[in-house]
Design a protein around this motif. Sequence first.
Motif, mmCIF file in Angstrom:
data_model
loop_
_atom_site.group_PDB
_atom_site.id
_atom_site.type_symbol
_atom_site.label_atom_id
_atom_site.label_comp_id
_atom_site.label_asym_id
_atom_site.label_seq_id
_atom_site.Cartn_x
_atom_site.Cartn_y
_atom_site.Cartn_z
ATOM 1 N N ALA A 199 -5.627 -11.038 -8.399
ATOM 2 C CA ALA A 199 -6.220 -12.368 -8.459
ATOM 3 C C ALA A 199 -7.123 -12.640 -7.249
ATOM 4 O O ALA A 199 -8.124 -13.374 -7.361
ATOM 5 C CB ALA A 199 -5.114 -13.423 -8.529
ATOM 6 N N ARG B 202 -10.121 -9.213 -7.360
ATOM 7 C CA ARG B 202 -10.834 -8.994 -8.613
ATOM 8 C C ARG B 202 -11.347 -7.550 -8.712
ATOM 9 O O ARG B 202 -12.559 -7.279 -8.723
ATOM 10 C CB ARG B 202 -12.015 -9.953 -8.733
ATOM 11 C CG ARG B 202 -11.681 -11.418 -8.588
ATOM 12 C CD ARG B 202 -10.915 -11.921 -9.777
ATOM 13 N NE ARG B 202 -11.698 -11.856 -11.007
ATOM 14 C CZ ARG B 202 -11.226 -12.143 -12.217
ATOM 15 N NH1 ARG B 202 -9.946 -12.492 -12.346
ATOM 16 N NH2 ARG B 202 -11.997 -12.059 -13.274
ATOM 17 N N GLN C 155 -11.588 -5.521 -11.121
ATOM 18 C CA GLN C 155 -12.357 -5.220 -12.322
ATOM 19 C C GLN C 155 -13.857 -5.475 -12.133
ATOM 20 O O GLN C 155 -14.683 -4.985 -12.905
ATOM 21 C CB GLN C 155 -11.836 -6.033 -13.516
ATOM 22 C CG GLN C 155 -11.981 -7.519 -13.380
ATOM 23 C CD GLN C 155 -10.794 -8.138 -12.649
ATOM 24 O OE1 GLN C 155 -9.976 -7.447 -12.047
ATOM 25 N NE2 GLN C 155 -10.716 -9.469 -12.717
ATOM 26 N N ASP C 156 -14.215 -6.231 -11.081
ATOM 27 C CA ASP C 156 -15.622 -6.478 -10.789
ATOM 28 C C ASP C 156 -16.236 -5.397 -9.914
ATOM 29 O O ASP C 156 -17.450 -5.445 -9.649
ATOM 30 C CB ASP C 156 -15.777 -7.835 -10.094
ATOM 31 C CG ASP C 156 -15.324 -8.990 -10.985
ATOM 32 O OD1 ASP C 156 -15.328 -8.805 -12.228
ATOM 33 O OD2 ASP C 156 -14.940 -10.045 -10.445
ATOM 34 N N ALA D 66 -6.559 -8.529 -14.653
ATOM 35 C CA ALA D 66 -7.441 -9.695 -14.456
ATOM 36 C C ALA D 66 -6.669 -11.004 -14.378
ATOM 37 O O ALA D 66 -6.925 -11.948 -15.137
ATOM 38 C CB ALA D 66 -8.488 -9.769 -15.579
ATOM 39 N N THR E 207 -5.400 -14.664 -12.926
ATOM 40 C CA THR E 207 -5.882 -15.801 -12.144
ATOM 41 C C THR E 207 -4.767 -16.245 -11.202
ATOM 42 O O THR E 207 -3.599 -15.888 -11.412
ATOM 43 C CB THR E 207 -6.266 -16.959 -13.077
ATOM 44 O OG1 THR E 207 -5.098 -17.388 -13.800
ATOM 45 C CG2 THR E 207 -7.340 -16.518 -14.071
#
Length: 639
Positions: A104, A107, A109-110, A157, A159
């Motif tokens: 979280a 990130r 995945q970015d 991913a 939050t």
Amino acid sequence: MRRPSLHRAARARSLRDVLSPRGALALQRADDALPFALRAALVTALAALPAFLTGRPGDAVFAVLGSFTTTFGRLMPHTRRTRVLAGVAVAMTLCVAAGSALGARLRPQDGGAGALLVVAATALVAGTAKLGCDRARLRGLGAVMLLFGFAVAAQAAPTPAEVLPRTLLAAGGAATAWLAALAGRLTHPEGPRRHAVALALHEVAALLDAEAAGAPRPAARHRATTAVLDAYRALEPERRRTRAGARRTPGVRETAVTRRTHGPTPSVRAAAHAAFARTASVRPRRAPGRPVRAGTRRAPASPEHAERMADLCWSVLVGAGRRRPPYGDPAALADVLRAHARAFVRRRPGDGPELPPAAAVNRPHGARPPAPALLVPALRTVLGTGLAGAVALGLGLGHGYWAALSAAAVLHSVDVRTATRRAVQRTLGTAAGLVLAVAVLGLRPGPLALAGTVVALELLLEYAVARNYGLGVVFLTPLALLLTELAAPAEPAGALVLDRAVGSLLGVLLALLCALAVVHDRAAVRARRALAACVLASAQAREALAAGRAGAAPEVLQARLAAAVVELREAEDAAAGELWPAGTDPADLARAERRAYRLLGLLAAAGREGARTAPGTGPGPVPLPWSPPSLSPSARSRP
């Protein structure tokens, strides 16, 4: 420490030996695999149920991750397993919590620096989990499951608002696994004891088969010794409870010094004989000189019966290889031992055939194996996992953590040789598992069908991995893919399969390179120390035999010598699986091993003689009706 010089041919031969995949496809015995697999599947289903009832099937993944706690400590006694699983449950929950919080925040995945930091954190988690599992002697999938929980949570991913719910789901799954282990302790308290004794019976039977066939016996004898000592360790908590109950009973007192020096006191012997006479399935009434029959009562394996089987295994083990063996036909006795092992697994020890007579032994309890080197394997895991994750990130692979997981799985081994076997098992198992995953994903199952398939795969995984790691990977691969599909349903199935194939191959290759690059002398030092300890224990046993003191504390001497000879063989195998030469002559190791086993037989004979001649003593608490012939001087000099 200066590295010994090897010439090129010796170096090439050593590399060829450690990279040999021999034994990678061998199947191991696991009589309790099916009940354990059923319990694991039930725990998985119960853990995932709340997420489905609340209409959030994607969150079931994190409850399933927590339920993987149940895969640890399959062969441990219940008392120790509940303690170990409590620690594993906390560790698994922390891994999911840390992975979710890190995912979280960064990130991954970015891409970018956040993904690189997650790769570094994954490597640190892998090394810490490897170190902890080795210290706790946890076998099987071990650290890979903890790393899997961290990596999936970090890549899902999350939050910031989802970190706490996912952590609570993982904690619920881990708590379910721990409660299931506690329920198993209450409903089947004799389970680990039965299976440990059954394994000892099988291994001693294999040793007798090797003796009957005239085959080399060192490896079979080592496996039998290890299995019998493990059986005694599994029986130790029950014996402690029995001794504590005897001390609390009025009129039944026994001190440790009295028990070791003069045997049980008359009151203890009387109580033991009275308790033993009540177990008709263990030793029915018989005329002197007649063989013992196992009985016809179909009762669970009592502690007395289990101890008697362990004592029989030990007496056969220390008598194997003598010129005048203390039994008849080895092949016939091996068949009898296997029949009783099957009866133990079926929980019907009274169904076994007629028992052969066995010697009254002083069981070699109390020995604990020394801890192997821990830091170097953990360092290999950190380097291999970090390198695989970084390369996968640089190549732009989706789900790059699969490369890190494959590297950690290969490096979750003892030495380079076992890492090679794991690499072969991982590669073949992944290839077969991807075919199975394509077949399942091609049906496009819904969330409920996916969850049911995950439970079925968990059952097959736990049943297969106990027999062969590669066979377990066949079901682990589609299980990991289905969990990913359950967490992110919109992802194409073809991309998942391709990422898994490329990531697994990359992780396996980099793990092997890392294992070959980190060359150390820890295994060589361990082998030299094990040889010195075995020689010292043998010298102490010889001195006790020469001075007539072997009958005073035979269980202590036998425990020390048995632990030393087991450690000698394991240290030799570990050193042979590394590139750094051990620096010890294999002939010296073989002579020390033969001498130790010969002295174990002499100590057992001296203990029986001391039990017969010591003042104020009679037969031991579990007297068996047979005594082997004394060894002649020629037999004693035989290696």
